[in-house]
Design a protein around this motif. Structure first.
Motif, PDB file in Angstrom:
ATOM      1  N   UNK A   1     -30.836 -15.251  14.983  1.00 49.38           N
ATOM      2  CA  UNK A   1     -32.191 -15.928  14.233  1.00 49.38           C
ATOM      3  C   UNK A   1     -31.175 -16.462  12.797  1.00 49.38           C
ATOM      4  N   UNK A   2     -30.313 -16.626  12.035  1.00 42.06           N
ATOM      5  CA  UNK A   2     -29.913 -16.547  10.951  1.00 42.06           C
ATOM      6  C   UNK A   2     -29.364 -18.128  11.203  1.00 42.06           C
ATOM      7  N   UNK A   3     -28.432 -18.053  11.519  1.00 45.06           N
ATOM      8  CA  UNK A   3     -27.369 -18.812  12.125  1.00 45.06           C
ATOM      9  C   UNK A   3     -28.680 -20.742  13.163  1.00 45.06           C
ATOM     10  N   UNK A   4     -29.632 -20.329  13.540  1.00 48.99           N
ATOM     11  CA  UNK A   4     -29.802 -22.386  13.756  1.00 48.99           C
ATOM     12  C   UNK A   4     -30.304 -21.765  12.466  1.00 48.99           C
ATOM     13  N   UNK A   5     -30.865 -21.687  12.180  1.00 49.28           N
ATOM     14  CA  UNK A   5     -31.920 -21.665  10.565  1.00 49.28           C
ATOM     15  C   UNK A   5     -30.491 -22.454   9.398  1.00 49.28           C
ATOM     16  N   UNK A   6     -29.459 -22.055   9.282  1.00 47.08           N
ATOM     17  CA  UNK A   6     -28.638 -22.438   8.715  1.00 47.08           C
ATOM     18  C   UNK A   6     -28.406 -23.267   9.040  1.00 47.08           C
ATOM     19  N   UNK A   7     -28.180 -23.446  10.513  1.00 50.29           N
ATOM     20  CA  UNK A   7     -27.736 -24.953  11.445  1.00 50.29           C
ATOM     21  C   UNK A   7     -28.426 -26.131  10.860  1.00 50.29           C
ATOM     22  N   UNK A   8     -29.421 -25.935  10.974  1.00 45.18           N
ATOM     23  CA  UNK A   8     -30.550 -26.652  11.142  1.00 45.18           C
ATOM     24  C   UNK A   8     -30.596 -27.702   9.558  1.00 45.18           C
ATOM     25  N   UNK A   9     -30.342 -26.789   8.926  1.00 46.23           N
ATOM     26  CA  UNK A   9     -30.859 -27.136   7.119  1.00 46.23           C
ATOM     27  C   UNK A   9     -29.223 -27.832   7.253  1.00 46.23           C
ATOM     28  N   UNK A  10     -28.390 -27.310   7.329  1.00 48.04           N
ATOM     29  CA  UNK A  10     -26.973 -28.260   7.197  1.00 48.04           C
ATOM     30  C   UNK A  10     -27.075 -29.333   7.804  1.00 48.04           C
ATOM     31  N   UNK A  11     -27.610 -29.612   9.489  1.00 47.18           N
ATOM     32  CA  UNK A  11     -27.813 -31.033   9.914  1.00 47.18           C
ATOM     33  C   UNK A  11     -29.007 -31.786   9.187  1.00 47.18           C
ATOM     34  N   UNK A  12     -30.117 -30.952   8.434  1.00 46.46           N
ATOM     35  CA  UNK A  12     -30.515 -32.187   7.694  1.00 46.46           C
ATOM     36  C   UNK A  12     -30.081 -32.676   6.573  1.00 46.46           C
ATOM     37  N   UNK A  13     -28.568 -31.575   6.631  1.00 46.36           N
ATOM     38  CA  UNK A  13     -28.083 -32.506   4.690  1.00 46.36           C
ATOM     39  C   UNK A  13     -27.611 -33.822   5.187  1.00 46.36           C
ATOM     40  N   UNK A  14     -27.006 -33.850   6.743  1.00 48.08           N
ATOM     41  CA  UNK A  14     -26.231 -34.436   7.330  1.00 48.08           C
ATOM     42  C   UNK A  14     -26.867 -36.185   6.438  1.00 48.08           C
ATOM     43  N   UNK A  15     -26.071 -37.259   6.127  1.00 49.52           N
ATOM     44  CA  UNK A  15     -26.331 -38.852   5.713  1.00 49.52           C
ATOM     45  C   UNK A  15     -26.424 -40.176   6.977  1.00 49.52           C
ATOM     46  N   UNK A  16     -25.654 -39.458   7.610  1.00 55.47           N
ATOM     47  CA  UNK A  16     -24.866 -40.240   8.795  1.00 55.47           C
ATOM     48  C   UNK A  16     -25.931 -40.283  10.035  1.00 55.47           C
ATOM     49  N   UNK A  17     -27.080 -41.469  10.142  1.00 54.80           N
ATOM     50  CA  UNK A  17     -27.777 -40.688  11.492  1.00 54.80           C
ATOM     51  C   UNK A  17     -27.887 -40.897  12.240  1.00 54.80           C
ATOM     52  N   UNK A  18     -26.187 -41.767  12.970  1.00 61.71           N
ATOM     53  CA  UNK A  18     -25.667 -42.110  13.811  1.00 61.71           C
ATOM     54  C   UNK A  18     -24.584 -40.380  14.617  1.00 61.71           C
ATOM     55  N   UNK A  19     -23.768 -39.803  12.651  1.00 61.80           N
ATOM     56  CA  UNK A  19     -23.195 -38.829  13.145  1.00 61.80           C
ATOM     57  C   UNK A  19     -24.096 -37.783  13.927  1.00 61.80           C
ATOM     58  N   UNK A  20     -25.762 -37.787  12.642  1.00 59.35           N
ATOM     59  CA  UNK A  20     -26.414 -36.681  12.669  1.00 59.35           C
ATOM     60  C   UNK A  20     -27.111 -36.431  14.060  1.00 59.35           C
ATOM     61  N   UNK A  21     -27.090 -37.650  15.216  1.00 60.02           N
ATOM     62  CA  UNK A  21     -27.848 -37.612  16.324  1.00 60.02           C
ATOM     63  C   UNK A  21     -26.660 -36.872  17.429  1.00 60.02           C
ATOM     64  N   UNK A  22     -25.597 -37.428  16.519  1.00 58.53           N
ATOM     65  CA  UNK A  22     -25.067 -37.228  18.081  1.00 58.53           C
ATOM     66  C   UNK A  22     -24.335 -34.934  17.727  1.00 58.53           C
ATOM     67  N   UNK A  23     -24.063 -35.131  16.590  1.00 55.44           N
ATOM     68  CA  UNK A  23     -24.236 -33.751  16.215  1.00 55.44           C
ATOM     69  C   UNK A  23     -24.781 -32.705  17.249  1.00 55.44           C
ATOM     70  N   UNK A  24     -26.127 -33.012  16.543  1.00 55.73           N
ATOM     71  CA  UNK A  24     -27.911 -32.209  17.139  1.00 55.73           C
ATOM     72  C   UNK A  24     -27.764 -32.794  18.751  1.00 55.73           C
ATOM     73  N   UNK A  25     -27.090 -33.792  19.309  1.00 55.72           N
ATOM     74  CA  UNK A  25     -27.415 -33.156  20.833  1.00 55.72           C
ATOM     75  C   UNK A  25     -26.151 -32.722  21.842  1.00 55.72           C
ATOM     76  N   UNK A  26     -25.085 -32.814  20.890  1.00 52.02           N
ATOM     77  CA  UNK A  26     -23.906 -31.562  21.431  1.00 52.02           C
ATOM     78  C   UNK A  26     -24.082 -30.266  21.692  1.00 52.02           C
ATOM     79  N   UNK A  27     -25.164 -30.222  20.169  1.00 54.95           N
ATOM     80  CA  UNK A  27     -25.086 -28.956  19.612  1.00 54.95           C
ATOM     81  C   UNK A  27     -26.096 -27.928  21.083  1.00 54.95           C
TER      82      UNK A  27
END
Length: 320
Positions: A105-131
């Motif tokens: 329950x805690x790791x997805x929250x931390x992961x979502x916050x870290x994903x939100x802090x990424x600045x590169x939109x392409x890299x951000x979408x890539x990481x989210x899709x792979x995850x």
């Protein structure tokens, strides 16, 4: 303009009076009509099967009508609560449930916050899709991957540990019962972390960006922005999902344990649903299996109401 009074009592305007159900139904009849198919589906698949709970109080034999069976009262529940294996199964179920609840329950929250802090939109979408791609992989495939990774015959984990000098010979991870809970929890996190983070990312995207701009003007670091803006803003979403997770505390399924388990770790791998499958349906004891399922459902409902009441009292957040 003041409301008209009658003998000292205020009479609210007609527009502010509480509307009746039928008046609302008349105005929103299209929406109610659209919900009918879903209501039927929920009734057929969620409420109609409750009729089968009668089997828990019978010595059910296939081929006879539901009212032609022999009634035995609470005999199956007495058998369940006096069985020593039942308490071993409950230990395994609660242990893996709490581990999954805390870590998963805690790791997805931390992961979502870290994903939100990424600045590169392409890299951000890539990481989210792979995850979140592992979510769509069957547990049969995941179990095969985990077993191969932990294998003593060329397994990646053993090879890595040996190359780093932590061990001298391969470890048989899948035969060690005291490690089974951690293996299941880790596999579950890898499979569901990205998918669970989607809900939190959606909640984060709804936060007013002016709050972050004001915080940056005041000199707040990114950590302070996360702590004082992001987390408080998604707190209602976290509370609702946590309540629902507590309600499913002992209903964790059996796929992971069934596919990753083996006879050497059966004392650690058998959970309540797997116990019902093996000692109920597997042995033709349909009434006993129904009693286990009924116990599972009732405890889940009780946990849901307790969690909802506690959150409603202390955090003012609830789902009902």
């Amino acid at each position: 303009m003041k409301a008209v009074t009658n003998r000292g009592k205020s009479i609210q305007p007609a527009a502010k009076r509480k509307r009746g159900f039928w008046a609302t139904f008349k105005d929103q009849k299209v929406l109610y009509a659209m919900s009918i198919p879903f209501i039927i589906i929920v009734f057929v698949f969620n409420y109609l099967p409750v009729w089968g709970w009668l089997m828990a109080f019978q010595n059910y034999k296939p081929g006879k009508g539901i009212f032609e069976q022999k009634w035995v009262g609470f005999d199956h529940f007495i058998t369940l609560f006096t069985d020593e294996k039942f308490y071993l199964v409950m230990r395994n179920t609660l242990a893996m449930s709490f581990m999954g609840l805390i870590v998963g329950f805690t790791i997805p929250i931390l992961f979502a916050v870290l994903i939100n802090e990424l600045r590169g939109s392409v890299f951000k979408r890539t990481v989210q899709t792979i995850s979140y791609l592992p979510h769509f992989v069957s547990w049969v495939v995941v179990a095969g991957i985990v077993t191969k990774m932990l294998s003593v015959d060329g397994g990646a984990v053993n090879q890595l540990l040996m190359s780093l000098g932590f061990i001298d010979q391969p470890i048989q991870f899948m035969t060690k019962g005291n490690w089974f809970w951690y293996i299941v929890t880790s596999a579950d996190i890898w499979k569901e972390m990205g998918w669970s983070a989607i809900i939190y990312l959606a909640a984060i995207s709804g936060i007013d960006q002016e709050q972050y701009e004001a915080a940056r003007v005041d000199g707040a670091s990114r950590i302070r922005q996360i702590w004082n803006i992001t987390l408080p803003s998604i707190a209602p979403t976290i509370a609702i999902l946590l309540i629902m997770s507590i309600g499913h505390l002992i209903s964790i399924g059996f796929e992971k344990q069934f596919l990753l388990g083996n006879p050497l770790v059966v004392d650690y791998s058998q959970v309540l649903d797997l116990y019902a499958l093996n000692y109920g349906l597997g042995m033709g004891r349909y009434s006993f299996g129904t009693a286990i399922g009924m116990f599972n459902s009732i405890v889940s409902i009780i946990l849901l109401f307790i969690a909802n009441g506690a959150f409603k009292k202390f955090t003012k957040q609830s789902i009902m």
